[in-house]
Design a protein around this motif. Sequence first.
Motif, PDB file in Angstrom:
ATOM      1  N   TYR A 172      -0.886   2.313  -5.742  1.00  0.00           N
ATOM      2  CA  TYR A 172      -1.059   1.732  -4.407  1.00  0.00           C
ATOM      3  C   TYR A 172      -2.524   1.936  -4.053  1.00  0.00           C
ATOM      4  O   TYR A 172      -2.945   3.043  -3.730  1.00  0.00           O
ATOM      5  CB  TYR A 172      -0.150   2.425  -3.395  1.00  0.00           C
ATOM      6  CG  TYR A 172       1.322   2.235  -3.668  1.00  0.00           C
ATOM      7  CD1 TYR A 172       1.884   0.957  -3.696  1.00  0.00           C
ATOM      8  CD2 TYR A 172       2.158   3.323  -3.889  1.00  0.00           C
ATOM      9  CE1 TYR A 172       3.239   0.774  -3.948  1.00  0.00           C
ATOM     10  CE2 TYR A 172       3.510   3.148  -4.127  1.00  0.00           C
ATOM     11  CZ  TYR A 172       4.050   1.876  -4.153  1.00  0.00           C
ATOM     12  OH  TYR A 172       5.384   1.697  -4.399  1.00  0.00           O
ATOM     13  N   GLY A 192       3.972   3.988  -7.431  1.00  0.00           N
ATOM     14  CA  GLY A 192       3.528   5.363  -7.247  1.00  0.00           C
ATOM     15  C   GLY A 192       3.859   6.330  -8.357  1.00  0.00           C
ATOM     16  O   GLY A 192       3.440   7.488  -8.306  1.00  0.00           O
ATOM     17  N   GLU A 201      10.194   2.911  -3.057  1.00  0.00           N
ATOM     18  CA  GLU A 201       9.526   4.212  -3.085  1.00  0.00           C
ATOM     19  C   GLU A 201       9.116   4.660  -1.680  1.00  0.00           C
ATOM     20  O   GLU A 201       8.044   5.191  -1.466  1.00  0.00           O
ATOM     21  CB  GLU A 201       8.279   4.137  -3.981  1.00  0.00           C
ATOM     22  CG  GLU A 201       8.613   3.867  -5.427  1.00  0.00           C
ATOM     23  CD  GLU A 201       7.403   3.925  -6.339  1.00  0.00           C
ATOM     24  OE1 GLU A 201       7.546   4.434  -7.468  1.00  0.00           O
ATOM     25  OE2 GLU A 201       6.320   3.455  -5.935  1.00  0.00           O
ATOM     26  N   ASP A 254       7.508  -1.314  -4.173  1.00  0.00           N
ATOM     27  CA  ASP A 254       6.900  -1.235  -2.853  1.00  0.00           C
ATOM     28  C   ASP A 254       7.637  -0.174  -2.042  1.00  0.00           C
ATOM     29  O   ASP A 254       8.367   0.646  -2.596  1.00  0.00           O
ATOM     30  CB  ASP A 254       6.902  -2.591  -2.157  1.00  0.00           C
ATOM     31  CG  ASP A 254       8.308  -3.176  -2.002  1.00  0.00           C
ATOM     32  OD1 ASP A 254       9.292  -2.410  -2.100  1.00  0.00           O
ATOM     33  OD2 ASP A 254       8.427  -4.394  -1.785  1.00  0.00           O
ATOM     34  N   TRP A 255       7.478  -0.191  -0.714  1.00  0.00           N
ATOM     35  CA  TRP A 255       8.057   0.843   0.129  1.00  0.00           C
ATOM     36  C   TRP A 255       9.580   0.830   0.134  1.00  0.00           C
ATOM     37  O   TRP A 255      10.212   1.842   0.443  1.00  0.00           O
ATOM     38  CB  TRP A 255       7.533   0.704   1.554  1.00  0.00           C
ATOM     39  CG  TRP A 255       7.957  -0.562   2.235  1.00  0.00           C
ATOM     40  CD1 TRP A 255       7.397  -1.798   2.100  1.00  0.00           C
ATOM     41  CD2 TRP A 255       9.039  -0.708   3.140  1.00  0.00           C
ATOM     42  NE1 TRP A 255       8.061  -2.711   2.868  1.00  0.00           N
ATOM     43  CE2 TRP A 255       9.074  -2.071   3.522  1.00  0.00           C
ATOM     44  CE3 TRP A 255       9.973   0.166   3.669  1.00  0.00           C
ATOM     45  CZ2 TRP A 255      10.023  -2.571   4.411  1.00  0.00           C
ATOM     46  CZ3 TRP A 255      10.924  -0.335   4.567  1.00  0.00           C
ATOM     47  CH2 TRP A 255      10.939  -1.684   4.927  1.00  0.00           C
ATOM     48  N   THR A 305       0.810  -1.230   0.000  1.00  0.00           N
ATOM     49  CA  THR A 305       0.000   0.000   0.000  1.00  0.00           C
ATOM     50  C   THR A 305       0.834   1.267   0.000  1.00  0.00           C
ATOM     51  O   THR A 305       0.309   2.360   0.215  1.00  0.00           O
ATOM     52  CB  THR A 305      -0.935   0.014   1.220  1.00  0.00           C
ATOM     53  OG1 THR A 305      -0.156  -0.145   2.419  1.00  0.00           O
ATOM     54  CG2 THR A 305      -1.955  -1.108   1.139  1.00  0.00           C
ATOM     55  N   GLY A 306       2.143   1.141  -0.229  1.00  0.00           N
ATOM     56  CA  GLY A 306       2.960   2.341  -0.318  1.00  0.00           C
ATOM     57  C   GLY A 306       3.963   2.468   0.811  1.00  0.00           C
ATOM     58  O   GLY A 306       4.419   1.479   1.390  1.00  0.00           O
ATOM     59  N   ASP A 307       4.297   3.694   1.151  1.00  0.00           N
ATOM     60  CA  ASP A 307       5.360   4.007   2.092  1.00  0.00           C
ATOM     61  C   ASP A 307       5.065   3.502   3.505  1.00  0.00           C
ATOM     62  O   ASP A 307       3.912   3.440   3.930  1.00  0.00           O
ATOM     63  CB  ASP A 307       5.564   5.529   2.111  1.00  0.00           C
ATOM     64  CG  ASP A 307       6.755   5.945   2.946  1.00  0.00           C
ATOM     65  OD1 ASP A 307       7.685   5.130   3.097  1.00  0.00           O
ATOM     66  OD2 ASP A 307       6.757   7.087   3.446  1.00  0.00           O
TER      67      ASP A 307
END
Length: 247
Positions: free
Chosen positions: A184, A164, A113, A109-110, A52-54
């Motif tokens: 995400y 992203g 990014e 993924d995190w 889901t991102g950072d």
Amino acid sequence: PQSIILSKEHTDLAREVAAKGMVLLKNKNNVLPVAKSKKIAVVGRYADKINTGDHGSSNVFSPYTVTPYEGIKNRFGEKNVTVYNGCDTSKAKEAVAESEYIVVCVGSDWLQEGEFLVNLGNVKKKPKGSGGDRADLRIPEEDVTLIKALSTLGKKLIVNIMGGSAYVIKDWIDLADSVIMSFYSGLEGGNALVDMISGDVNPAGKLPFTIAQNDSDYPDFLRIADKTREIDYGYYHGYTLFDKKNI
């Protein structure tokens, strides 16, 4: 109030937003939508992984997150869906053997990014638990190898890109029947993805950036050798620059 957090109204909205934000980049011969009776394999490093991102200041601690595999399984049924969460081509081929359609989940993924910049985005040199900006505009090499291997099997290949920002996809886009940019997509992302794949939602999202054909089409604003940190932009940039260069 606390009592309405994760109410059906909110989770339905999260699902709607995620689906409307996805962008259909390619759909050769109307491969999508996929009929509910079809057998589908979901493979790749993010097939059944929360992405889901950072993990920094923008992190959201959701009590659940629907992965691509979970969303597709919910719609098509456990008997019709197989999964392999990884990039080993031999294991992936085994997982898709009985399937008519393949959804391969690739991207970032995190770690690539995330919030913490270190080693210019080189994941292999990063200390454990760090993130950073991508130093490469292409998806990881293992993902490309997986796409190429699966494209030789004579099955319908759907590539789901999670991430992203823009990717250079020229090297493999012709191998895929369909390409989706899902970004995400949050806690209802897997359900939103299957909404698009099954045709319940019309793919109407638009890219917030221009995808170039090659890395060199973008300004060379960060050169690894001399660690340049700034660039002078001319009058044209982004899609206007690409139009000027007939890219």
